[in-house]
Design an enzyme around this catalytic site. Structure first.
Site, short mmCIF file in Angstrom:
data_model
loop_
_atom_site.label_atom_id
_atom_site.label_comp_id
_atom_site.label_asym_id
_atom_site.label_seq_id
_atom_site.Cartn_x
_atom_site.Cartn_y
_atom_site.Cartn_z
N ARG A 20 4.71 96.79 -42.35
CA ARG A 20 4.58 95.65 -43.25
C ARG A 20 4.31 94.42 -42.39
O ARG A 20 4.37 94.47 -41.16
CB ARG A 20 5.75 95.44 -44.19
CG ARG A 20 7.12 95.89 -43.79
CD ARG A 20 7.68 95.21 -42.58
NE ARG A 20 7.63 93.74 -42.73
CZ ARG A 20 7.63 92.88 -41.76
NH1 ARG A 20 7.62 93.30 -40.49
NH2 ARG A 20 7.60 91.59 -41.96
N GLY A 21 4.00 93.32 -43.06
CA GLY A 21 3.57 92.12 -42.37
C GLY A 21 2.06 92.06 -42.47
O GLY A 21 1.37 93.04 -42.11
N ALA A 22 1.52 90.95 -42.94
CA ALA A 22 0.10 90.88 -43.29
C ALA A 22 -0.83 91.32 -42.14
O ALA A 22 -1.69 92.19 -42.34
CB ALA A 22 -0.23 89.47 -43.77
N ARG B 130 -1.75 97.67 -50.96
CA ARG B 130 -0.94 96.50 -51.32
C ARG B 130 -1.87 95.40 -51.82
O ARG B 130 -3.08 95.44 -51.61
CB ARG B 130 -0.03 96.05 -50.17
CG ARG B 130 1.08 97.10 -49.98
CD ARG B 130 2.23 96.59 -49.15
NE ARG B 130 3.05 95.60 -49.82
CZ ARG B 130 4.01 94.89 -49.21
NH1 ARG B 130 4.24 95.08 -47.93
NH2 ARG B 130 4.72 94.01 -49.88
N GLN C 118 14.29 91.86 -44.25
CA GLN C 118 13.47 91.83 -43.04
C GLN C 118 14.11 90.98 -41.95
O GLN C 118 13.96 91.27 -40.75
CB GLN C 118 12.08 91.26 -43.35
CG GLN C 118 11.16 92.17 -44.13
CD GLN C 118 11.25 91.93 -45.63
OE1 GLN C 118 12.25 91.42 -46.12
NE2 GLN C 118 10.22 92.30 -46.35
N ASP D 77 1.00 85.56 -46.05
CA ASP D 77 0.25 86.76 -46.44
C ASP D 77 -1.14 86.41 -46.96
O ASP D 77 -2.03 87.25 -47.00
CB ASP D 77 1.02 87.55 -47.49
CG ASP D 77 2.26 88.16 -46.87
OD1 ASP D 77 3.27 87.45 -46.72
OD2 ASP D 77 2.19 89.34 -46.47
N ASN E 215 3.59 83.66 -49.34
CA ASN E 215 4.42 84.28 -48.31
C ASN E 215 5.62 84.93 -48.98
O ASN E 215 5.82 84.81 -50.19
CB ASN E 215 4.84 83.25 -47.25
CG ASN E 215 5.44 83.89 -46.00
OD1 ASN E 215 4.92 84.89 -45.52
ND2 ASN E 215 6.53 83.35 -45.51
N LYS E 216 6.39 85.64 -48.19
CA LYS E 216 7.57 86.38 -48.66
C LYS E 216 8.40 85.54 -49.63
O LYS E 216 8.63 84.37 -49.42
CB LYS E 216 8.42 86.76 -47.44
CG LYS E 216 9.67 87.57 -47.73
CD LYS E 216 9.46 88.81 -48.53
CE LYS E 216 8.39 89.71 -48.00
NZ LYS E 216 7.88 90.65 -49.06
#
Lengths: 348, 348
Positions: free
Chosen positions: A48-50, A91, A196, A237, A247-248
């Site tokens: 995960r993580g853009a 995603r 996270q 993201d 973003n998150k």
């Protein structure tokens, strides 16, 4: 210095992912040689993580093309489109996924159909990966310059080596500023629901010898009130053309609290995260994930039976709450559409 | 209606507490007949919530006095002081604890030292308990009147029957407004680190037939942005003379987000929560609890080894972020020191 982790690797003709669902309890590496498994790994957040999602998808294309060519040397390009679609649907919010697939499409376009494509596509995927690490190093330098006196900082989610090709975006800035003695204390939001911060950011920073203090996400405003925190530093993201930032989940909350306290707010992301095709944050699709992520913690049910949950994975921080967007092409202070456009045209 | 739970009860000469650490997995009742165990139960959060802590301490005094009288009929009042000190030290922030002990001191003062004090003190403790339920009912009516059109609301932590003598403060207002069809949806912050929202508020509302949707605390601002939420409704552990409010960590964060979105912010607490001896929120002591509450979830370690944590249990919301403080004596809109003083002098 402070950079020892690589979560996405190409090794022995396979994609090797450090399974982030298992951290920090176990360091499990998953070897993948089937594109459907790569898409599943993205969907299930093995990775995960853009930026890391984009890099993983690029290697996924290498795996898919090799397989399609072996099946049908004449028709591999057409057959590969189905695999690209599977990767693309893995995603929703991080634009780096679509950006990386587009870069791979460009690499595919210049390969003669008659040729076995693995070597050329692997070179393209490796370039995406290496460019990402270089961008992170550059952003680390640029972002650290904005931190002008030693202070505490807050970060959210995980934006480090685990979320990128290596080194990290926001966490790259924190690594860089820490190495220059500009950071007195790193506070990391635990980042519910997927944790996270507690699981990944803490693991990464401890591993690289940077002390880290976790806090409940909702304690950030109370922390800012104490006066030691001067910067909130986060990743993204997807960044819209006007500077709005997806973003998150929780980033928006943090930006509002930062503005209220006069704490500065920095977004760190490579230009692969900027989506000039969306005018503003309201056009960015927000992924809603399973309610189980809220109702349970690491497979342990916590919520009362019968309760429902709402689990948006991201939120939108409007540009006017952001003091600086840092990309590898430069720093955009107080972002606007014009400034973002000028930064994107800046040809390094 | 919507009121079936009692977490603190006097039964068969003992204090009986519903162990809130075990919810929602199990309904375990603990019978206590020793004052040290009562203090321990408060400290360990077998019972929590400012009004419930006060009521528990009052019953704790009954238990202590009975025991001291049995040991030394002549010296029980003096001996009891040590027990009062133990109870008083159990927790730090909620003023209801000290308020209830003060009310019990007044009851002790008028008992002839020669008399066995159990009956008189039990009557005093029961009065504190019953007055709390009555206050909650009254606040439920007053608070519901402020919700003028059907809307969604957000609440934080647990402020219901579990946190009080019964019915609840903020959750009492939600129960009352829901019964009048003024609430379309109840959103409950899960409330890290102790997860009172996910574990307790959800359990209580489901049990009483009120649908509830949980969310990660940090998602509240993103929810407000959607436009359905018109009120944030929370309780308090201590209200200063100027209207500043100490409440569960995350309340301040929520108040800042509410102000940013034009969402109204209501604090619901009986006058036993108002501490006229502290001028402002900065004078309210904030309990810091074990880092384990952040590093683990329900005894399951989540954070990476080597990470530190910061775990303040409460924060301070300044009066200027609050639209209404509701007590059993009335509604204080846009609270100031003068208005709080006038409300407290209002003799019902």
């Amino acid at each position: 210095m402070y950079d020892s982790i690589r979560a996405v690797q190409w090794d022995g003709g396979m994609l090797c992912l450090l399974d982030q669902r298992e951290l920090p309890q176990q360091e499990v590496y998953r070897n993948l040689s089937d594109v459907n498994n790569v898409a599943q790994a993205i969907r299930d957040m093995v990775v995960r993580g853009a930026p890391a999602i984009g890099i993983t998808a690029a290697y996924g294309v290498v795996i898919a093309a090799r397989h399609r060519y072996a099946q049908d040397a004449a028709g591999w390009k057409r057959a590969l489109e189905a695999d690209m679609a599977v990767l693309s649907n893995a995603r929703l919010t991080a634009v780096n996924l679509f950006w990386a697939l587009q870069r791979m499409r460009e690499a595919i376009a210049v390969i003669d159909t008659a040729n076995e494509p693995t070597a050329a596509l692997l070179a393209a995927a490796r370039r995406i990966h290496e460019d990402d690490v270089s961008a992170n190093r550059r952003m680390g330098e640029l972002g650290a310059q904005l931190v002008d006196s030693p202070c505490a900082v807050i970060t959210h989610c995980n934006t480090g080596s685990l979320a990128t090709g290596g080194y990290g975006t926001a966490l790259g800035v924190i690594r860089s500023a820490y190495s220059k003695n500009k950071i007195t204390q790193v506070y990391a939001d635990e980042t519910r629901p997927w944790l996270q911060g507690a699981r990944l950011t803490a693991w990464e920073l401890v591993k690289d010898g940077i002390p880290v203090t976790l806090l409940a996400d909702s304690a950030a405003a109370h922390l800012m009130k104490q006066g030691q925190v001067k910067w909130v530093i986060v990743g993204s993201d997807r960044i819209a053309a006007n500077g709005d930032v997806a973003n998150k989940i929780g980033t928006y909350n943090l930006a509002i609290a930062a503005k209220y306290h006069g704490v500065k707010f920095m977004v760190v992301a490579p230009t692969s995260t900027v989506d000039m095709s969306v005018d503003s944050g309201s056009d960015i699709p927000i992924e809603t994930r399973s309610t189980e992520e809220v109702l349970a913690v690491q497979h342990q049910r916590i919520a009362a039976p019968g309760a429902d949950a709402w689990n948006p994975a991201f939120d939108i921080t409007p540009a006017d709450l952001i003091d600086a967007i840092v990309t590898e092409k430069g720093v955009v202070a107080a972002p606007t559409a014009d400034k973002i456009a000028a930064m994107m045209e800046n040809d390094l």
